[in-house]
Design an enzyme around this catalytic site. Structure first.
Site, PDB file in Angstrom:
ATOM      1  N   GLU A 489       0.937  -1.440  -0.101  1.00  0.00           N
ATOM      2  CA  GLU A 489       0.026  -0.191   0.009  1.00  0.00           C
ATOM      3  C   GLU A 489       0.938   1.145   0.090  1.00  0.00           C
ATOM      4  O   GLU A 489       1.065   1.616  -0.910  1.00  0.00           O
ATOM      5  CB  GLU A 489      -0.850   0.063   1.368  1.00  0.00           C
ATOM      6  CG  GLU A 489      -2.076   0.926   1.054  1.00  0.00           C
ATOM      7  CD  GLU A 489      -3.149   0.902   2.417  1.00  0.00           C
ATOM      8  OE1 GLU A 489      -3.845   1.662   2.470  1.00  0.00           O
ATOM      9  OE2 GLU A 489      -3.170  -0.309   2.935  1.00  0.00           O
ATOM     10  N   GLU A 766      -2.050   1.006  13.481  1.00  0.00           N
ATOM     11  CA  GLU A 766      -3.373   1.454  12.831  1.00  0.00           C
ATOM     12  C   GLU A 766      -4.637   0.997  13.648  1.00  0.00           C
ATOM     13  O   GLU A 766      -5.430   1.917  13.458  1.00  0.00           O
ATOM     14  CB  GLU A 766      -3.448   0.462  11.374  1.00  0.00           C
ATOM     15  CG  GLU A 766      -4.295   0.976  10.486  1.00  0.00           C
ATOM     16  CD  GLU A 766      -4.344  -0.104   9.316  1.00  0.00           C
ATOM     17  OE1 GLU A 766      -4.847   0.527   8.402  1.00  0.00           O
ATOM     18  OE2 GLU A 766      -3.778  -1.111   9.440  1.00  0.00           O
TER      19      GLU A 766
END
Length: 886
Positions: A489, A766
């Site tokens: 990502e 996260e």
């Protein structure tokens, strides 16, 4: 150079630092024709203030002197020392200027001129570029990762009398240049990642010392990088920007007799297969040292077996100079432990989750292959690679058989704490002895930003949390602000940066870097005003394509420029981004319609609310349309403020009226008569309170009380996601519930900030529970252990816990307002402002609060202690004692 009048020997005068140029740390090859100047006054007599200044510019043997108006005719202009207009004629390409500044106080005495700053313009016109991109003529499959990069070279002559040499370089892909066998500069992953079709950055290097009279050689390593390498999820996409891999550079030589020669990339260069067999941002790098060609970037190397090159398409209009610093290696770490996994694997623990690469020093037989696999965490004693998804994240080196070989990948990076080493040949003591001798070190890399903010307190866990935020920012500011540095990502999510921008601006000088990123945001913005979820835009699947407007993410167009203005005092970023910001608000206005409620369309809402199921992170407790309308009001108000600063009276009035209408609609739709929100969740209250959407004082007090009650009912555990987390602490502390804000900050059970710390985190995660209480990794597909968004609380720690905040743009006025609590006995923060270093520290002793605050010269401050009247402070060091509030 013209000098200010001499002062009497017995009169103390101020001392001025060398001026700064725009937001550049190193003003070589800048792209501004009329760069603004800033200076700090490092010492001055007590009570001194600047009333005038003189900028002296030496250029082409001439001097330009610019003096502000006499104090009797314009004292306001005379006090400016941050981003002051460039004097005289604009710069042309390659122009060199030496700048000094002198300042004058009210007594009429001038300072000595500052030390000089030498700045140099880059290539400012497309016509300056005669080079063409060149690359290998290899036939290769453009749709695979197994595309072997190339190396390029050219020999040239340098005659006697060389006085200056500059290399202007960029690439389609990534590049590292060498001259006469020595690396050019320290930049890595150059030229970084931009919207290449519109903005391809080039770097300027002073290479004078690398050249010799007579024969010389220049060479370049190439890699795929973001330009044509794999990007995105689920296998990703290749060749997003093109399928060529090429080098674009021109070496310019200036001689004492005034002559100038150019050595450009063109058809005369030669190419050969690189010893790098494959290289990718996600997957790592494979290098076969047996294929190296010693001396290939030195003069006299026999390249008769090398191939020619192919010239690629050239568009000089897209070439731009950087606005911020490059990516560099800034630190090295040695392993703290060498572990043996249950399978017999050997694993290095560097003790810190970091972003970078491993450099090895190894000896062994030719053909021996060493593999380094990286991971952020261990599970069951082995490296856990599941969170990497489809990223291979491994580097493979095949030895040439030399007595000692040293190697580090060039065109990749990893997010890791642990490295599994296999195939290590070693000596009699094997890997253990070699690790002890420093044979493997982690090389930390990120955009080489200047550190500006520091925090400490009496609580070691709180200090570790702050360090975790710093490390997460370092690891995710790799040329652009990314969401995570390890999996498949690593893209510039707009929402993540929007919520973190205040913290980023506190910790580091991000003004130049983010100004450049915002230009890409404006380029990628759709004609209807839609702001992408991530910038630069890459192909995506499912919900990310086609692009749709989303609150909090799209609002980066308004809130990030405003943050940069507040923290760095730069009106220029507002001017540059105003159209982008306005178009975003106009789009939301059309979507909301006459109701002024944005209650339709796709929204991420309070992303990653801990109550949301792993498979649906947008399923938060707070209504996603409540979030959208709140941000609509916030952005409309921000655009009104931008217009006011820029002197756009009509636009200011229009957007201020729109903001009032949206706020009224929000209150009517989502706030009940008793102050309860329709979504009875912390994020809803935090949004309403921090965005000023509850105007009635009684309702506001009720809403704040309900927020505090919700926090207590949850046993002080976090109940907010990406949207609510940066706001909830301020919503509590600013509305009478400081104690609850501290309870929230210092909670240690999951989910909480200190839960992560007690679980051994060295970066921000996260998910609040990326590592579950039983020590296993969260099963969700999005489980990064290095993600800065939830670390946005660090800005509150600086402003409220320590008590240091800007009170006017650029810290021209500073607010010292420490708010002790949580059982802390001391806290401190310091910040390198555009005017100089400021700091505040406090401690509790014998029922008293003892505070020390430092105001830099050129700024003023207000001291606001609990239970005491606010006090104005002049530049200098101030100490105060006040009764400790109960």
């Amino acid at each position: 150079m013209s000098r200010p009048p001499a002062d009497r020997a017995d009169r103390a005068v101020p001392v001025v630092e060398a001026p700064r140029v725009e937001h550049h740390r190193e003003p070589l090859g800048i792209g501004e024709r009329a760069p603004r100047l800033s200076w700090r006054i490092v010492s001055a007599p007590e009570g001194w203030r600047q009333t005038a200044y003189r900028v002296n510019v030496e250029r082409d043997g001439a001097t330009t002197s610019h003096e502000s108006q006499d104090p009797d005719q314009g004292t306001e202009q005379g006090a400016d020392q941050v981003l002051v207009a460039w004097p005289g004629r604009p710069l042309g390409s390659r122009d060199v200027a030496v700048v000094r500044v002198a300042v004058r106080g009210a007594d009429g005495a001038w300072s000595a001129p500052s030390p000089p700053t030498t700045l140099e313009a880059g290539l400012l016109d497309p016509a300056d570029w005669v080079a063409r991109p060149v690359g290998a003529t290899l036939n290769e499959n453009p749709n695979t990762d197994d595309r072997r990069p190339s190396i390029l070279r050219k020999e040239f002559e340098v005659r006697a009398g060389l006085v200056r040499a500059r290399l202007y370089a960029t690439a389609h892909g990534l590049q590292e240049a060498e001259i006469n066998g020595r690396r050019v500069g320290a930049d890595t992953l150059a030229p970084g990642w931009t919207v290449y079709g519109e903005r391809l950055r080039y770097a300027t290097h002073d290479v004078t010392e690398l050249l010799e009279t007579g024969a010389n050689a220049i060479g370049a390593w190439l890699g795929d990088g973001w330009y044509r390498g794999r990007l995105g999820w689920r296998g990703g996409f290749r060749n997003v920007y093109g399928d060529d891999q090429s080098f674009l550079a021109q070496l310019e030589l200036v001689y004492a007799d005034g002559g100038r020669e150019v050595v450009p990339t063109d058809w005369s260069w030669r190419s050969a297969p690189s010893p790098i067999l494959r290289s990718g941002i996600y997957d790592g790098e494979d290098h076969d040292a047996r294929a190296e060609q010693p001396g290939w970037s030195r003069a006299g190397f026999d390249d008769s077996a090398w191939d020619g090159v192919q010239e690629r398409r050239r568009d000089p209009a897209t070439l731009v100079a950087p606005t911020g610093p490059p990516v560099r290696v800034t630190q090295e770490l040695r392993p703290v432990r060498l572990l043996t996994g249950p399978s017999g694997s050997r694993i290095l623990d560097f003790g810190q989750n970091l972003v970078g690469r491993v450099r090895m020093r190894v000896s062994g037989p030719a053909g021996t292959t060493v593999t380094l696999r990286t991971a952020e965490v261990l599970q069951d004693g082995e490296i856990c690679t599941r969170p990497l998804r489809a990223a291979r994240s491994a580097d493979i080196y095949t030895l040439a058989g030399r007595p000692v070989e040293e190697w580090e990948p060039r065109f990749t990076y990893h997010g890791f704490r642990y490295v599994e080493v296999s195939g290590w040949p070693g000596g009699p003591g094997g890997l253990d002895d070699d690790v002890a001798a420093g044979a493997l070190v982690a090389r930390v890399l990120h955009t080489d930003l200047e550190r500006t903010g520091w925090f400490t307190s009496s609580d070691p866990l709180l200090n570790r949390l702050h360090e975790n935020v710093v490390w997460s920012m370092r690891g995710n500011f790799v040329d652009l602000p990314t969401d995570c540095p390890q999996r498949d990502e690593r893209i510039g999510w707009t929402g993540d940066l929007q919520v973190f921008a205040p913290t980023a601006s506190t910790l580091f000088d991000v003004s130049g870097m983010l100004s450049g990123w915002l230009r890409d945001l404006a380029v990628e913005q759709l004609p209807d005003g839609t702001v992408p979820w991530f910038v630069p835009v890459i192909p995506a699947v499912d919900k990310w394509t086609p692009m749709r407007p989303g609150a909090a993410w799209g609002d980066a167009a308004t809130l990030v420029p405003w943050t940069l203005y507040e923290r760095f005092g730069d009106e220029g970023v507002l001017r540059a981004q105003f159209d982008s910001a306005r178009r975003w608000v106009d789009l939301v206005d059309r979507l909301a319609g006459p109701s002024r409620l944005w209650d339709t369309g796709f929204q991420l809402g309070d992303w990653l609310d801990p109550a949301a199921p792993p498979e649906d992170p947008a399923d938060a407790r707070t209504d996603r349309y409540l979030v959208a309308t709140a941000y609509f009001a916030r952005s409309a108000r921000t655009v009104a403020r931008m217009a006011e600063v820029l002197g756009l009276d009509a636009e200011h009035a229009s957007y201020a009226a729109l903001a009032d209408e949206v706020a009224a609609a929000f209150e009517g739709a989502y706030v009940a008569g008793d102050g309860r929100m329709s979504s009875d969740a912390p994020t809803a209250y935090a949004l309403a309170l921090r965005f000023g959407l509850i105007t009635d004082p009684v309702l506001r007090e009720a809403a704040a009380s309900r927020l505090a009650e919700l926090v207590r009912q949850a046993d002080n555990r976090i109940a907010t996601g990406f949207v609510g987390t940066p706001l909830v602490s301020d919503a509590l502390s600013a509305d009478g519930h400081l104690d609850t804000a501290y309870d929230l900050l210092l909670e240690r059970d999951c989910p909480s900030w200190l839960y992560q710390v007690e679980q051994g985190a060295t970066t921000v995660w996260e998910r609040w529970d990326s590592l579950l209480p039983d020590g296993t990794v969260n099963p969700g597909q999005m489980t990064s252990f290095n993600h800065y968004a939830l670390g946005a609380v660090a800005d509150w720690m600086h402003r409220v816990v320590a008590g240091l905040a800007p009170d006017a743009p650029g810290y021209r006025r500073i607010r010292f307002a420490p708010r002790p609590g949580g059982g802390l006995t001391h806290a401190a923060a310091r910040h390198l402002t555009p005017y100089g270093e400021t700091s505040v520290s406090w401690r509790t002793e014998g029922g008293e609060l003892r505070v020390e605050a430092v105001v830099p010269i050129g700024a003023t401050a207000v001291l606001d202690l609990p239970g005491a009247a606010a006090e104005e402070l002049a530049p200098g060091t101030h100490r105060r004692t006040a009764p400790l509030p109960p």
